[in-house]
Design an enzyme around this catalytic site. Sequence first.
Site, PDB file in Angstrom:
ATOM      1  N   ARG A 168       1.103  -1.151  -0.032  1.00  0.00           N
ATOM      2  CA  ARG A 168      -0.524   0.045  -0.519  1.00  0.00           C
ATOM      3  C   ARG A 168       0.731   1.157   0.395  1.00  0.00           C
ATOM      4  NH1 ARG A 168      -2.523  -3.263   2.795  1.00  0.00           N
ATOM      5  NH2 ARG A 168      -4.678  -4.702   2.277  1.00  0.00           N
ATOM      6  N   HIS A 182       3.517 -12.891  -5.329  1.00  0.00           N
ATOM      7  CA  HIS A 182       2.352 -13.130  -4.543  1.00  0.00           C
ATOM      8  C   HIS A 182       1.761 -14.652  -5.017  1.00  0.00           C
ATOM      9  CE1 HIS A 182      -1.211 -11.963  -2.374  1.00  0.00           C
ATOM     10  NE2 HIS A 182      -0.751 -10.155  -2.368  1.00  0.00           N
ATOM     11  N   ASP A 189      -2.353  -9.577   8.287  1.00  0.00           N
ATOM     12  CA  ASP A 189      -2.210  -9.202   7.387  1.00  0.00           C
ATOM     13  C   ASP A 189      -0.496  -7.791   7.010  1.00  0.00           C
ATOM     14  OD1 ASP A 189      -1.425  -7.913   4.426  1.00  0.00           O
ATOM     15  OD2 ASP A 189      -4.076  -6.871   4.585  1.00  0.00           O
ATOM     16  N   HIS A 237      -0.598  -2.421  -4.665  1.00  0.00           N
ATOM     17  CA  HIS A 237       0.117  -3.355  -5.630  1.00  0.00           C
ATOM     18  C   HIS A 237       0.191  -3.285  -6.958  1.00  0.00           C
ATOM     19  CE1 HIS A 237      -0.179  -6.309  -2.563  1.00  0.00           C
ATOM     20  NE2 HIS A 237      -0.748  -7.457  -2.516  1.00  0.00           N
ATOM     21  N   GLU A 271       5.388 -12.165   1.265  1.00  0.00           N
ATOM     22  CA  GLU A 271       5.710 -11.406   0.264  1.00  0.00           C
ATOM     23  C   GLU A 271       6.739 -10.948   0.578  1.00  0.00           C
ATOM     24  OE1 GLU A 271       1.433  -8.913  -0.461  1.00  0.00           O
ATOM     25  OE2 GLU A 271       0.963 -10.135   0.414  1.00  0.00           O
TER      26      GLU A 271
HETATM   27  C1  BGC Z   1      -2.705  -7.471   1.068  1.00  0.00           C
HETATM   28  C2  BGC Z   1      -4.259  -8.377   1.651  1.00  0.00           C
HETATM   29  C3  BGC Z   1      -4.431  -7.695  -0.371  1.00  0.00           C
HETATM   30  C4  BGC Z   1      -4.057  -8.638  -1.094  1.00  0.00           C
HETATM   31  C5  BGC Z   1      -4.755  -8.818  -2.404  1.00  0.00           C
HETATM   32  C6  BGC Z   1      -1.863  -8.687   0.385  1.00  0.00           C
HETATM   33  O1  BGC Z   1      -0.587  -8.546  -0.645  1.00  0.00           O
HETATM   34  O2  BGC Z   1      -1.575  -7.849   2.276  1.00  0.00           O
HETATM   35  O3  BGC Z   1      -4.842  -6.702   2.100  1.00  0.00           O
HETATM   36  O4  BGC Z   1      -5.909  -8.010   0.185  1.00  0.00           O
HETATM   37  O5  BGC Z   1      -3.047  -8.806  -0.908  1.00  0.00           O
HETATM   38  O6  BGC Z   1      -4.495  -9.939  -2.834  1.00  0.00           O
END
Ligand code: BGC
Length: 339
Positions: free
Chosen positions: A66, A166, A239, A91, A304
Amino acid sequence: MENKMYKLENDYGLVVEFMSLGGRVNSIIVPSDLGIYNMVVGYDSAEKAAKGDEYFGAICGRVANRIANGRFELEGKSYQLAQNNGPNSLHGGPNGFHKKIWEVEKIEKEGTCGAYKLSTTSPDGDENFPGELKIEMIYSLNNDHEFEIDIKATTNKTTIVNLTSHPYFNLNGVGKGLDISNHKLTVNAKEFTPLDENSIPTGELRSVEGTPMDLRKGVILKDLLNSDYEQIKQVGGIDHNWVIDKAPGEMGLAMKLYSQHTAISLEMHTTQPGVQLYAGMHFDGSEIVHLSNKLNAFDGLAIEAQNFPDAINHSNFPNSVLKPDEVYHEKIMYKIKYV
Ligand code: BGC
């Protein structure tokens, strides 16, 4: 360019499958005493994968994770990105690198059983980021069951970069009826970055000591996810970004995951400073993945390796600025072990 699926296989039958769309790793198939197991969440075909969850196994960028309010300043100029996650940019924006069809070329790489080069050019102004960014990645697999992603990027104007892969792992096997709650998770981190109510780091590097976020000795995920620690309750699980305990830029162990059910473990080693771990809380049964499995919350753990979220807006976080005379170079290595 059309979306195609590619395959790396080692001499023991361990297979990594990925697509040119988003460089998405669609499966990691591991032969085991209990049969053949697919350890990453993905789909039965490239067609389904192209229509499905766009982040499964994908390369995320230019800036993974983010950016608060999608806003940052660079060399005195303000930039506004698309706000595709509440008020934040997530992302790299709606048309980030997970949506690009990468050029894929088979190459020779010493010490591996196979390697592919994935490349793309992100034009100046792509998703509102400055500078033309050229990215080259090498996906390779060896007989030590190490799947490595080696990422290089260069720019022609000062910009910001944070690239990650991811994949969501389930070492019990995807579609075998067990979620990740029985996995043991160990994270090599003395600190983590607590989040505000919009899931943006507050800027604090909080010691894990005496908190449920202390994963240095390993915990069973169920215990962590059920904890009443305010940071965990706030997002309904984990998260969060952990600060990997190693020298900057050095390749080091970030975390380990182990399933007693399959007696298979996974290590992630990286040059990156942080690891975001996300327990898939938003899965609600609507995605149909491998083995016709309906994907529910906690059916996979996203691992990640990356810079800390919103690094550009926190001067105490590692640098995320890339200048024209520099090369961004990071490695992420997933190692499967039979123990
Ligand atoms: C984020 C999550 C998000 C997800 C989406 C992750 O990398 O940390 O908050 O919902 O990606 O696939």
